[in-house]
Design a protein around this motif. Structure first.
Motif, mmCIF file in Angstrom:
data_model
loop_
_atom_site.group_PDB
_atom_site.id
_atom_site.type_symbol
_atom_site.label_atom_id
_atom_site.label_comp_id
_atom_site.label_asym_id
_atom_site.label_seq_id
_atom_site.Cartn_x
_atom_site.Cartn_y
_atom_site.Cartn_z
ATOM 1 N N MET A 144 0.845 -1.268 0.043
ATOM 2 C CA MET A 144 -0.070 -0.116 0.102
ATOM 3 C C MET A 144 1.034 1.281 -0.035
ATOM 4 S SD MET A 144 -3.227 -1.071 2.492
ATOM 5 C CE MET A 144 -4.089 0.567 2.068
ATOM 6 N N ILE A 145 1.883 1.308 0.624
ATOM 7 C CA ILE A 145 3.011 2.396 0.772
ATOM 8 C C ILE A 145 3.626 2.862 -0.609
ATOM 9 C CG2 ILE A 145 5.241 3.085 1.627
ATOM 10 C CD1 ILE A 145 4.451 2.188 4.182
ATOM 11 N N LYS A 146 3.891 1.407 -1.330
ATOM 12 C CA LYS A 146 4.466 1.750 -2.497
ATOM 13 C C LYS A 146 3.256 2.093 -3.682
ATOM 14 C CE LYS A 146 6.973 -1.097 -6.016
ATOM 15 N NZ LYS A 146 6.350 -0.301 -7.236
ATOM 16 N N GLN A 147 2.101 1.730 -3.402
ATOM 17 C CA GLN A 147 1.049 2.428 -4.363
ATOM 18 C C GLN A 147 0.997 3.757 -4.084
ATOM 19 O OE1 GLN A 147 -2.132 0.169 -2.821
ATOM 20 N NE2 GLN A 147 -2.054 -1.556 -4.689
ATOM 21 N N ARG A 148 1.239 4.312 -2.808
ATOM 22 C CA ARG A 148 0.860 5.765 -2.575
ATOM 23 C C ARG A 148 1.973 6.366 -3.054
ATOM 24 N NH1 ARG A 148 -2.674 3.035 -1.333
ATOM 25 N NH2 ARG A 148 -4.335 3.390 0.013
ATOM 26 N N LYS A 149 3.265 6.165 -3.038
ATOM 27 C CA LYS A 149 4.396 6.666 -3.611
ATOM 28 C C LYS A 149 4.034 6.917 -5.018
ATOM 29 C CE LYS A 149 7.800 5.370 -0.159
ATOM 30 N NZ LYS A 149 9.077 4.628 0.385
ATOM 31 N N ASP A 150 3.778 5.749 -5.739
ATOM 32 C CA ASP A 150 3.498 5.854 -7.162
ATOM 33 C C ASP A 150 2.384 6.878 -7.543
ATOM 34 O OD1 ASP A 150 5.508 3.658 -7.356
ATOM 35 O OD2 ASP A 150 3.973 2.090 -7.974
ATOM 36 N N SER A 151 1.396 6.794 -6.620
ATOM 37 C CA SER A 151 0.279 7.779 -6.980
ATOM 38 C C SER A 151 1.015 9.307 -6.684
ATOM 39 C CB SER A 151 -0.677 7.412 -5.872
ATOM 40 O OG SER A 151 -1.257 6.416 -6.481
ATOM 41 N N ILE A 152 1.654 9.511 -5.690
ATOM 42 C CA ILE A 152 2.139 10.831 -5.428
ATOM 43 C C ILE A 152 2.909 11.104 -6.780
ATOM 44 C CG2 ILE A 152 3.811 12.104 -4.046
ATOM 45 C CD1 ILE A 152 2.858 10.439 -1.494
ATOM 46 N N THR A 153 3.998 10.343 -7.199
ATOM 47 C CA THR A 153 4.454 10.690 -8.481
ATOM 48 C C THR A 153 3.578 11.278 -9.636
ATOM 49 O OG1 THR A 153 6.341 9.347 -7.740
ATOM 50 C CG2 THR A 153 6.325 9.929 -10.059
ATOM 51 N N GLN A 154 2.746 10.258 -9.881
ATOM 52 C CA GLN A 154 1.531 10.513 -10.787
ATOM 53 C C GLN A 154 0.744 11.880 -10.706
ATOM 54 O OE1 GLN A 154 1.674 8.669 -13.676
ATOM 55 N NE2 GLN A 154 3.231 7.624 -13.139
ATOM 56 N N PHE A 155 0.619 11.972 -9.630
ATOM 57 C CA PHE A 155 -0.375 13.193 -9.299
ATOM 58 C C PHE A 155 0.582 14.555 -9.486
ATOM 59 C CE2 PHE A 155 -3.336 10.532 -6.742
ATOM 60 C CZ PHE A 155 -4.195 10.294 -7.720
ATOM 61 N N GLU A 156 1.783 14.457 -8.915
ATOM 62 C CA GLU A 156 2.575 15.674 -9.048
ATOM 63 C C GLU A 156 2.864 16.097 -10.646
ATOM 64 O OE1 GLU A 156 5.552 14.959 -6.124
ATOM 65 O OE2 GLU A 156 4.477 15.835 -4.632
ATOM 66 N N ALA A 157 3.171 14.684 -11.207
ATOM 67 C CA ALA A 157 3.572 15.211 -12.697
ATOM 68 C C ALA A 157 2.256 15.834 -13.420
ATOM 69 C CB ALA A 157 3.938 13.866 -13.243
ATOM 70 N N GLY A 158 1.155 15.306 -12.904
ATOM 71 C CA GLY A 158 0.228 15.947 -13.479
ATOM 72 C C GLY A 158 -0.714 17.178 -13.051
ATOM 73 N N GLY A 159 0.118 17.503 -12.118
ATOM 74 C CA GLY A 159 -0.344 19.166 -11.604
ATOM 75 C C GLY A 159 -1.199 18.952 -10.452
ATOM 76 N N ARG A 160 -1.704 17.733 -9.932
ATOM 77 C CA ARG A 160 -2.802 17.676 -9.052
ATOM 78 C C ARG A 160 -2.219 17.622 -7.571
ATOM 79 N NH1 ARG A 160 -7.982 16.250 -10.736
ATOM 80 N NH2 ARG A 160 -8.193 16.946 -8.286
ATOM 81 N N GLN A 161 -1.778 18.571 -7.143
ATOM 82 C CA GLN A 161 -1.178 18.791 -5.671
ATOM 83 C C GLN A 161 -2.163 18.291 -4.765
ATOM 84 O OE1 GLN A 161 2.356 19.039 -5.501
ATOM 85 N NE2 GLN A 161 1.933 18.570 -3.378
ATOM 86 N N ASP A 162 -3.419 18.797 -4.918
ATOM 87 C CA ASP A 162 -4.460 18.144 -3.800
ATOM 88 C C ASP A 162 -4.486 17.000 -3.705
ATOM 89 O OD1 ASP A 162 -5.297 18.242 -6.567
ATOM 90 O OD2 ASP A 162 -7.350 18.333 -5.856
ATOM 91 N N LEU A 163 -4.530 16.110 -4.528
ATOM 92 C CA LEU A 163 -4.458 14.661 -4.627
ATOM 93 C C LEU A 163 -3.032 14.017 -4.028
ATOM 94 C CD1 LEU A 163 -6.312 14.099 -8.007
ATOM 95 C CD2 LEU A 163 -7.461 13.745 -5.708
ATOM 96 N N ALA A 164 -1.928 14.822 -4.365
ATOM 97 C CA ALA A 164 -0.971 14.269 -3.944
ATOM 98 C C ALA A 164 -0.716 14.552 -2.233
ATOM 99 C CB ALA A 164 0.448 15.012 -4.736
ATOM 100 N N ASP A 165 -1.092 15.537 -1.975
ATOM 101 C CA ASP A 165 -1.153 15.765 -0.595
ATOM 102 C C ASP A 165 -1.896 14.748 0.122
ATOM 103 O OD1 ASP A 165 0.446 18.086 -0.961
ATOM 104 O OD2 ASP A 165 -1.224 19.429 -0.908
ATOM 105 N N ASN A 166 -3.048 14.347 -0.632
ATOM 106 C CA ASN A 166 -4.017 13.448 0.096
ATOM 107 C C ASN A 166 -3.210 12.170 0.534
ATOM 108 O OD1 ASN A 166 -6.432 12.467 1.526
ATOM 109 N ND2 ASN A 166 -7.198 11.582 -0.606
#
Length: 149
Positions: free
Chosen positions: A56-78
């Protein structure tokens, strides 16, 4: 107290404290644990629960990378907030020196002669270091050690 019991107790504490975000994250973890138990028809032990948390931690890290690349800081912060809640269940990490010492010992124990023996060395290290070190970094250290670096 087993790790699974600890997670359940933390869920109850989050309910009492009305920490809705923490509660939601812990419920996700419990759901994932229960899903794995039902799918495999087993009762998970601490090591298996740790593997679920690690995934689950690995999934979160991958999601953070994707959200930041996509300019969705709100989702990355979540996702970062969820990551913090999940990280509390991981054992203390090992320092780089401790990991390097484990790699050196595993290379010696397996009698590895070169890069073709990487599987043997990783087979020794994975159970020892799972959840306590970034296995990608460990893999890079093993590769370097076996290539004479």
């Amino acid at each position: 107290m087993s790790l699974k019991d600890q997670v359940t107790e933390d869920m109850k504490a989050a309910m009492r404290a009305k920490e809705s975000f923490k509660l939601a994250t812990i419920r996700l973890l419990i759901a994932e644990i229960k899903r794995k138990e039902v799918d495999e028809r087993i009762e998970l032990n601490d090591a298996q629960v740790l593997a679920v948390v690690e995934k689950m931690i690995k999934q979160r890290k991958d999601s953070i990378t994707q959200f930041e690349a996509g300019g969705r800081q709100d989702l990355a912060d979540n996702e970062k907030a969820e990551l913090q809640v999940l990280a509390a269940y991981m054992p203390a990490g090992l320092s780089d020196e401790e990991v390097a010492a484990e790699v050196k010992a595993a290379v010696a124990a397996s009698g590895a002669a070169g890069p073709q023996d990487m599987g043997k060395v990783m087979g020794i290290l994975k159970p020892k270091l799972a959840g306590r070190a970034d296995m990608t970094a460990v893999s890079a250290m093993v590769k370097k050690a076996l290539s004479g670096g």
